[in-house]
Design a protein around this motif. Structure first.
Motif, short mmCIF file in Angstrom:
data_model
loop_
_atom_site.label_atom_id
_atom_site.label_comp_id
_atom_site.label_asym_id
_atom_site.label_seq_id
_atom_site.Cartn_x
_atom_site.Cartn_y
_atom_site.Cartn_z
N ALA A 683 0.85 -1.16 -0.02
CA ALA A 683 0.13 0.04 -0.02
C ALA A 683 0.91 1.22 0.01
N ARG A 684 0.46 2.46 -0.82
CA ARG A 684 1.02 3.67 -0.94
C ARG A 684 0.39 4.56 -0.30
N ASP A 685 1.17 5.65 0.23
CA ASP A 685 0.39 7.06 0.56
C ASP A 685 -0.34 7.51 -0.59
N ASP A 686 -1.45 8.11 -0.28
CA ASP A 686 -2.41 8.55 -1.44
C ASP A 686 -1.65 9.58 -2.26
N ALA A 687 -1.00 10.68 -1.50
CA ALA A 687 -0.01 11.68 -2.11
C ALA A 687 0.72 11.08 -3.33
N SER A 688 1.32 9.89 -3.06
CA SER A 688 2.41 9.18 -3.88
C SER A 688 1.63 8.63 -5.16
N ILE A 689 0.59 8.39 -4.99
CA ILE A 689 -0.62 7.56 -6.01
C ILE A 689 -0.65 8.83 -7.06
N ILE A 690 -1.26 9.81 -6.53
CA ILE A 690 -1.72 10.74 -7.31
C ILE A 690 -0.45 11.35 -8.08
N MET A 691 0.74 11.45 -7.45
CA MET A 691 1.82 12.05 -8.11
C MET A 691 2.30 11.19 -9.24
N GLY A 692 2.11 9.78 -9.14
CA GLY A 692 2.53 8.99 -9.98
C GLY A 692 1.85 8.87 -11.13
#
Length: 896
Positions: A683-692
């Protein structure tokens, strides 16, 4: 005044205790019955000190210091007296330390070590009592009780519940409920405050047993309601092993509710999402992150190119941090090119943003929670705070119990806090504008309004007066059912106070007239001059932990961060330049409108972060149809929610305990959220997902961490301009905080309103969109339960909460039950024009005849199978609080 402690002179405020003097001088005095959360009693006699001049032994915790006193802390007489007190306590206390659950956290054991005692100086003379394990939250082993009374005083003084009292005398005394029953059968709310203060092992927090001692302590903020309680998480081996309150300068002090203290098991629940899921051949299967993100980016790009950016909708989240909400709305606007971004505020307080924005210029709580203790009158309407905001409920009860505050409750149901009310008005659901206008007319007709305030700081008085002509108390009685005399009494009570505070929540907002309701409430505050001062104001109670912050961050279809309108050329130009993209000037769709557009084919893709519309939106059968019509549904969440089950892609995000960031609570207080444990699996933090995703779509968003994101927020949002992580280390700050040397703003509108003058707004009563008829003779209203939260995706996975309440019920009045042939617990089918649910009957005189109540926490008993999606024309909130239903008796399917 000046006091000496062991020869050290200290300054002490008038009324300070000898214990405070000792602490100020740098000395520790042992105590067992004292705690800063409650008033001092001196019952344990362990805190004895000696007055140097006359040799008198005094209890330090409850003896007020006098000018010129000199006390000694460790003379032979003092030490021997303390030893004697502890000997007597031990004579009625079993010394089973090696098997006691509190082990080395026992204050009595610590004191014995300090005093060099075994605990068996006197023979044991005690009644042994069985351990009571009758609920999911607390163990009671009253054989260990030392009669300190902390649990009794905490329940009475802090909680305002009064569940405990001391039963018996001397060595036989023990805390018990009024009828000496199990806690389960009492009025206990299981907040756990009593156990957290217990100095021994008599009251024990059951969920944390056998988890071991915490290796680290992490200060953070509760993930549930909008109060924003500070928590201390005790962490051991990447697991939360305990929860404490008592953070300095916190909103909640030593208090937490049952969810905050005992509701965090979901963090390491086995259902947590650990890898991305991608739908292949009709099934969701685990894939690697690269494949999942590449697929999402590719499909979003294709849909945008084929159908345009406004064919995509984005749902942000009131559970996510400010930084994550900011990034996601920026992603929607700068990367996808659409203003179709919304979140659950649409379903709770969008009328607050619209209504208070129009009346005052700002759609937020005007005062601080602690201000309630300064109010002479509290008008509470459309809110059930002891259930939905329990710590705010505590403040209300403490204010009333002080004898300085009167509580006026206006609610169709007899909610628990009405037992503290000086007056309770019970309008028919959906008639709020009528009684509010009626109160305003009484205030004007009887000359109870603040003429100076109205003249200098408002506009629109004559237009309002003209609108109110027809709202006589007698006409209001015919519409609402509120007796005319009671309405006059309520108006005089509210207007007669120098400081009167209004509190409201979704019982006011979730109507097709929600915006009108809010503006009518604002009229009362403006007419009486109850704005811009302590103990007053108009105060919407936000439902989720960061719903205020998500709104502040622009997770709404018509505004940028800071509530700058997207169709305002100046604001649009500023954000376009800051983000390096030409941004759309067309306001987007609300969540309900997105779902309808999906059903009709206008919305092709939706990206949903931390929301569960298949449980929380009205007419969920209609919602499911819309979601199934999408070409692409992406859900980013911590569990496979009901909405995620329909997704084409599911991305595993992180919960509050696994990331850094900020939440903004209902009183506009921005507070730090701190990472305590690592997320499960991949699982990844939500900010990292959005930035990806943004990078894959050609718009790199690179930040070193949430602190840098907050710097960007502050640069674009004037109300947050003075907020940064360095300042937040010392505690929360209330916006507006325009400069780094600004202390924050506890009370809004002290000198002026953002719009200049406050606007007195004429609003007319309109009936609800759907009223009972021959086919659907009952009126359904909805709400929450104390032991669950929102869609239940978190609380249904907490063992104690699910054990306490694992399914819903439908409440109805005894007269209606008798007419339908229903007994308590019988099966019922409730049907509206949109759907049907099966549940159990709960017969309650707290209900009005003809009205039924249901919740939306449980999938099969979700009230939103029935609710009406008709919208308020201004704020676009659906009519979740009023719809017509039919109730029928059915055979129970189970005995659960």
């Amino acid at each position: 005044m000046k006091v000496k402690v062991n020869g050290v002179e200290v300054e002490l405020e008038e009324g300070g205790s000898l214990l405070e003097a000792a602490e100020r001088a740098g000395f520790q005095v042992p105590t067992l019955c004292h705690h800063p959360a409650v008033s001092a009693r001196g019952s344990c006699r362990v805190c004895l000190v000696e007055e140097e001049y006359d040799g008198e032994l005094l209890t330090a915790c409850d003896t007020r210091a006098r000018e010129g006193m000199s006390i000694l802390l460790d003379t032979e007489r003092v030490i021997e007296a303390r030893r004697e007190a502890v000997k007597l306590i031990f004579s009625a206390h079993p010394v089973h330390c090696e098997v006691c659950e509190v082990a080395n956290k026992c204050r009595l054991k610590e004191l014995a070590v300090v005093l060099g005692m075994s605990g068996r100086e006197y023979p044991l003379q005690q009644d042994f009592r069985p351990v009571v394990d009758a609920n999911p939250f607390l163990l009671r082993d009253l054989s260990k009780c030392i009669s300190c009374n902390l649990c009794v005083h905490a329940c009475q003084e802090v909680q305002g519940v009064g569940n405990y009292e001391m039963l018996g005398r001397g060595a036989h005394a023990r805390p018990g409920t009024a009828s000496d029953t199990h806690l389960e059968a009492s009025v206990c709310e299981f907040c756990g405050l009593c156990a957290s203060l217990c100095p021994v092992g008599a009251l024990i927090e059951k969920p944390f047993l056998h988890r071991g001692a915490g290796e680290r302590r992490v200060n953070t903020v509760c993930p549930y309601c909008g109060v924003g309680c500070s928590l201390v998480l005790r962490v051991r081996k990447n697991r939360i092993v305990g929860v404490e309150a008592g953070v300095e300068n916190s909103v909640n002090g030593w208090s937490l509710c049952v969810k905050g203290r005992f509701g965090l098991d979901f963090v390491d629940h086995p259902d947590r999402l650990r890898k991305p899921l991608l739908r292949k051949d009709g099934e969701l299967v685990e894939v690697e992150w690269e494949e999942a993100l590449d697929f999402v980016a590719s499909r979003l790009r294709d849909i945008r190119e084929e159908s345009g950016p406004d064919s995509i909708g984005v749902l942000s989240s009131a559970k996510a941090t400010n930084e994550e909400n900011y990034l996601l709305q920026k992603f929607a606007r700068a990367v996808l090119g659409t203003n179709n971004v919304d979140h659950c505020a649409r379903l709770c307080h969008s009328p607050t943003v619209a209504g208070l924005g129009a009346a005052l210029g700002s759609g937020a709580m005007t005062n601080s929670i602690s201000d309630l203790l300064r109010a002479e009158v509290i008008l509470l309407t459309g809110s059930n705070p002891t259930v939905n905001h329990p710590v705010i409920g505590e403040f209300i009860k403490r204010a009333v119990l002080s004898g300085k505050t009167k509580l006026l409750v206006v609610d169709p149901r007899e909610i628990p806090i009405t037992r503290f009310a000086a007056l309770h008005l019970r309008p028919r659901p959906g008639t709020d504008v009528a009684w509010l206008n009626g109160m305003a007319k009484v205030i004007l007709d009887e000359g109870l309004y603040d003429e100076k305030f109205v003249r200098e700081r408002t506009e629109g008085l004559e237009e309002l007066r003209l609108e109110l002509e027809d709202y006589t108390p007698e006409r209001v009685e015919r519409i609402t059912g509120i007796p005319a005399g009671a309405l006059r009494e309520a108006a005089r009570l509210y207007a007669g106070a120098e400081r009167a505070a209004i509190l409201y929540a979704m019982g006011i907002t979730q109507h097709v007239t929600g915006t009108d309701n809010v503006m009518a409430l604002a009229n009362l505050a403006l007419l009486t001059g109850n704005l811009g001062k302590e103990g007053a104001g108009i105060n919407p109670l936000r439902g989720q932990n960061n719903v205020q912050g998500a709104c502040d961050m622009g997770a709404l279809p018509n505004v940028f961060p800071g509530y700058r309108r997207v169709d305002d050329p100046e604001a649009n130009d500023r954000f376009s330049r800051a983000w390096g993209r030409e941004l759309s000037v067309t306001p987007g769709l609300s969540v309900v409108e997105m779902i309808e557009a999906a059903r009709k084919g206008g919305i092709k893709a939706m990206y949903v972060m931390g929301e569960n519309p298949l449980m929380t939106d009205p007419d969920v059968g209609h919602v499911e149809e819309g979601l199934r019509s999408l070409d692409l549904l992406v859900v980013q969440d911590v569990f496979l929610t009901e909405t995620a089950e329909l997704a084409h892609v599911v991305l595993p995000g992180t919960c509050f305990a696994e990331k850094d960031g900020t939440f903004t609570n209902t009183e506009r207080r921005v507070q730090r959220v701190r990472k305590a444990v690592d997320p499960p699996g991949e699982a990844r933090d939500d900010a990292s997902i959005i930035m990806g995703l943004a990078e894959r779509l050609g718009y790199p968003m690179t930040y070193s961490g949430p602190a840098e994101i907050m710097e960007e927020i502050a640069s674009l949002t004037p109300s947050y301009a003075g907020i940064n992580y360095g300042r937040l280390e010392a505690g929360g700050l209330q916006w507006p905080c325009p400069r780094e040397d600004h202390p924050g703003t506890p009370v809004l509108h002290v000198e002026t309103f953002p719009r200049g003058k406050g606007r007195l707004t004429p609003v007319s009563y309109r009936p609800a969109d759907e009223l009972p008829d021959e086919e659907y003779p009952f009126l359904l209203t909805t709400g929450r339960l104390l032991y669950h939260y929102h869609s239940g995706s978190l609380t249904r996975r907490v063992r104690g909460l699910a054990e306490k309440v694992h399914r819903g019920w439908v409440s109805l009045h005894p007269q209606d039950a008798a007419r339908l042939g229903l007994s308590e617990g019988d099966g019922v089918r409730v049907t509206s024009r949109r759907g049907s649910l099966l549940s159990r009957a709960h017969i309650s005189s707290r209900m009005q005849p003809g009205v039924v109540f249901a919740t939306f926490h449980f999938r099969e008993e979700n009230a939103n199978l029935l609710t009406n999606p008709a919208l308020d024309p201004v704020s676009k909130i659906p009519d979740l609080k009023v719809c017509a239903v039919r109730v029928e008796r059915v055979e129970r399917r189970d005995e659960g």
